[in-house]
Design a protein around this motif. Structure first.
Motif, PDB file in Angstrom:
ATOM      1  N   GLU A 194     -22.636  43.231 -48.735  1.00  0.00           N
ATOM      2  CA  GLU A 194     -22.965  42.372 -47.583  1.00  0.00           C
ATOM      3  C   GLU A 194     -22.300  41.024 -47.758  1.00  0.00           C
ATOM      4  N   LYS A 241     -22.500  40.039 -51.550  1.00  0.00           N
ATOM      5  CA  LYS A 241     -23.657  40.521 -52.313  1.00  0.00           C
ATOM      6  C   LYS A 241     -23.471  42.022 -52.467  1.00  0.00           C
ATOM      7  N   THR A 253     -23.923  38.966 -56.935  1.00  0.00           N
ATOM      8  CA  THR A 253     -23.129  38.209 -55.954  1.00  0.00           C
ATOM      9  C   THR A 253     -21.824  37.775 -56.610  1.00  0.00           C
ATOM     10  N   THR A 274     -22.531  37.052 -47.725  1.00  0.00           N
ATOM     11  CA  THR A 274     -23.575  36.028 -47.859  1.00  0.00           C
ATOM     12  C   THR A 274     -23.174  34.837 -46.996  1.00  0.00           C
ATOM     13  N   LYS A 330     -32.799  49.539 -58.348  1.00  0.00           N
ATOM     14  CA  LYS A 330     -31.923  48.854 -57.392  1.00  0.00           C
ATOM     15  C   LYS A 330     -31.598  47.468 -57.945  1.00  0.00           C
ATOM     16  N   GLN A 331     -30.302  47.108 -57.896  1.00  0.00           N
ATOM     17  CA  GLN A 331     -29.888  45.795 -58.369  1.00  0.00           C
ATOM     18  C   GLN A 331     -28.901  45.186 -57.396  1.00  0.00           C
ATOM     19  N   ALA A 332     -28.593  43.930 -57.618  1.00  0.00           N
ATOM     20  CA  ALA A 332     -27.590  43.260 -56.783  1.00  0.00           C
ATOM     21  C   ALA A 332     -26.861  42.202 -57.595  1.00  0.00           C
ATOM     22  N   ASN A 347     -24.904  45.397 -53.597  1.00  0.00           N
ATOM     23  CA  ASN A 347     -26.127  46.119 -53.965  1.00  0.00           C
ATOM     24  C   ASN A 347     -25.741  47.435 -54.614  1.00  0.00           C
TER      25      ASN A 347
END
Lengths: 462, 92
Positions: free
Chosen positions: A231, A239, A252, A233, A248-250, A241
């Motif tokens: 995504e 970002k 940036t 930002t 689940k992690q993310a 994911n």
């Protein structure tokens, strides 16, 4: 007099040219780039010693080849047409290209297509966002201008992922993280294919050195990564994911670099209506060729290098030499003294094929992106989603060409280079058929765009 | 040595000899080169090898130039390509 045109000036094309230049054959290289080297040795002649060190020994090794060929070109034993974009090739051996606003064409007795590979498309939600590039693109930035992208996350699998990570480190821009899709299970399955030849062992040794260097640099590595989505930002970053180990992690970062292996660029061979077969291990289509590189159904069109099948640069050099010798034989010429025999070259190339079986199994592309989620853009150029392709398939589209008519996928500027494999795979999944029975887009010239002005400014003698 | 620059949407972008337009833009951390024609989405460089056609820009009034294939030259005027609304506006 026999004339041979070589399309592409990477390791395969260069080696073919050098081998043929020792005979009385008229050799012409038609190259899209302004200088020899293809993509893998791009800009190699202008690299400083420091830059060569940062890119590694394998890259630096290309200079011997480009230097040798440049000497041959300067002494007029090989004609080198650079910055030339081929837009059409005919089964009769005619090559049409454009350069500097004008168009040209010439017919040759034999054509060696050495146009190399593309990175496999990795369609995940958000992969079209600015800042998402291929790992190969990041490498080209280093080669073309010494530009090392800062604040990157690498996503995917395969040796090139590690190589680019290391090169970024050596350029002082270590990636933030590696999101690797292979699992431990993949690696154990790959071991089954490993044969401890000298080449294979040196390959593995190089790989382990690279991994050790990456470990020392402290880059975070995640394995068995799934369900990546990207995504934008509001700080103009990305970002990323992902899921790993069920969690689940993310992360940036400014840039996301994707790589899930390379596949042959089949645009020219498709446009020639050459039969293609499905390579199950590398999950891609390849033109049908005999052991020398002669395309099926023709006696004058040959393939060499990664454009035929992915074996890497060193094997590409072997296949370039091999095709050249095969052409000498086919045209009744004797081979130059002190050359390796065709049989020996084929045997050498097979060593690399065995290494590929090991690597392709370890780092195989994963279903979760081969069959992208419904909202993922599948055709970047025409912005067609996976859902639209699925709908077209359910509505009765039998294959990619019908899906193209229904949705426009594959009709854009890239002419299916970055959606063809995805669409074929997606339709195969929906129809529950093997990919090889689904087929691929019908590719027609112009295989690169050409304007009416360029066509009109036509020069028939070079 | 003189500073080599070209302009991108009016902004001076430095480059060194032999760099492509895309390389220079990414060196300046510029990620968005244009807007797509169908959904007006931002795009930039993707493959850097002239295959994906995502890095299209207008160079010296010529549209649809692949920034990753064009070698940067002093004084080049590079502009973003936008969607068809710009054409429709010009027709009014």
């Amino acid at each position: 007099m026999t004339s041979v045109a070589i399309l592409g000036a990477g390791p395969a094309g260069m080696k073919a040219a050098l081998t043929l230049s020792k005979s009385d054959i008229s050799v012409t290289i038609i190259d899209e780039q302004p200088h020899l080297g293809g993509q893998i040795y791009r800009n190699i002649e202008t690299q400083s010693d420091t830059q060569l060190k940062k890119m590694g020994a394998d890259f630096a090794a290309g200079r011997a080849l480009t230097s040798e060929l440049n000497t041959v070109i300067q002494s007029n034993r090989v004609r080198y047409i650079s910055s030339a974009i081929v837009w059409s090739v005919t089964p009769e051996g005619a090559v049409h290209w454009k350069s500097d606003g004008r168009s040209f064409s010439e017919t040759f007795d034999h054509l060696i297509i050495a146009t190399g590979a593309l990175e496999r498309p990795v369609p995940v939600p958000g992969w079209t966002l600015p800042g998402v590039l291929t790992a190969g693109a990041a490498q080209i930035l280093m080669k073309n201008g010494g530009v090392a992208l800062k604040d990157t996350v690498l996503i995917g699998s395969g040796p090139l992922l590690y190589l680019v990570a290391k090169q970024l480190c050596d350029y002082g821009s270590p990636p933030k993280a590696l999101l690797e899709t292979q699992s431990f299970e993949d690696l154990t399955k790959g071991i089954v294919h490993f044969r401890p030849t000298r080449t294979a062992l040196s390959y593995v040794f190089k790989g382990l050195c690279m991994l050790s260097a990456l470990r020392k640099s402290g880059i975070k590595r995640y394995c068995a990564v799934e369900e990546v989505s990207i995504e934008a930002t509001d700080t103009d970053n990305l970002k990323i994911n992902f899921t790993t180990g069920g969690k689940k992690q993310a992360i940036t970062a400014a840039y996301a670099l994707q790589h899930a292996g390379v596949v042959p660029n089949t645009q020219i061979t498709r446009s020639l209506d050459i039969e293609h077969k499905w390579n199950k291990l590398n999950h891609c289509f390849e033109a049908n060729i005999d052991s020398n590189g002669l395309a099926s159904g023709t006696d004058k069109i040959w393939l060499a290098g990664d454009g035929a099948t992915i074996l890497g640069a060193d094997a590409a050099k072997i296949s370039g030499e091999l095709v050249a010798l095969a052409i000498l034989k086919a045209t009744g010429r004797s081979t130059p003294p002190n050359t390796t025999s065709i049989e020996a070259l084929i045997a050498k190339r097979d060593t690399y094929a065995q290494i590929r079986r090991f690597l392709d199994t370890c780092y195989r592309p994963k279903d979760w992106f081969l069959t992208p989620t419904a909202d993922t853009v599948v055709c970047r150029c025409e912005e067609v989603s996976a859902q639209e392709v699925i709908n077209a398939t359910k509505a009765g589209a039998q294959g990619p060409n019908q899906a193209k008519a229904f949705t426009r996928c594959g009709m854009g500027n890239c002419q299916g280079r970055y959606c063809g494999l995805t669409v074929s795979n997606l339709m195969a999944k929906v129809q529950r058929k093997p990919v090889e029975s689904i087929g691929y887009y019908r590719i027609r010239s112009p295989i690169k765009p050409i304007t009416l002005g360029e066509l009109a400014d036509y020069h028939s003698d070079q | 040595m003189d500073d080599l620059t070209f302009s991108f949407n009016g902004r001076d972008i430095p480059f060194s000899d032999g760099m492509t337009v895309a390389t220079a833009l990414l060196q300046a951390n510029i990620k968005t080169f244009r807007e797509t024609q169908v959904l007006e989405k931002p795009r930039g460089a993707f493959c850097m090898m002239g295959a994906c056609f995502d890095c299209l820009v207008i160079i010296d009034s010529k549209p649809n130039q692949q920034a990753c294939q064009v070698i940067a030259a002093l004084g080049m005027e590079v502009k973003s390509q936008t969607s068809r609304t710009e054409i429709l506006e010009n027709l009014k």
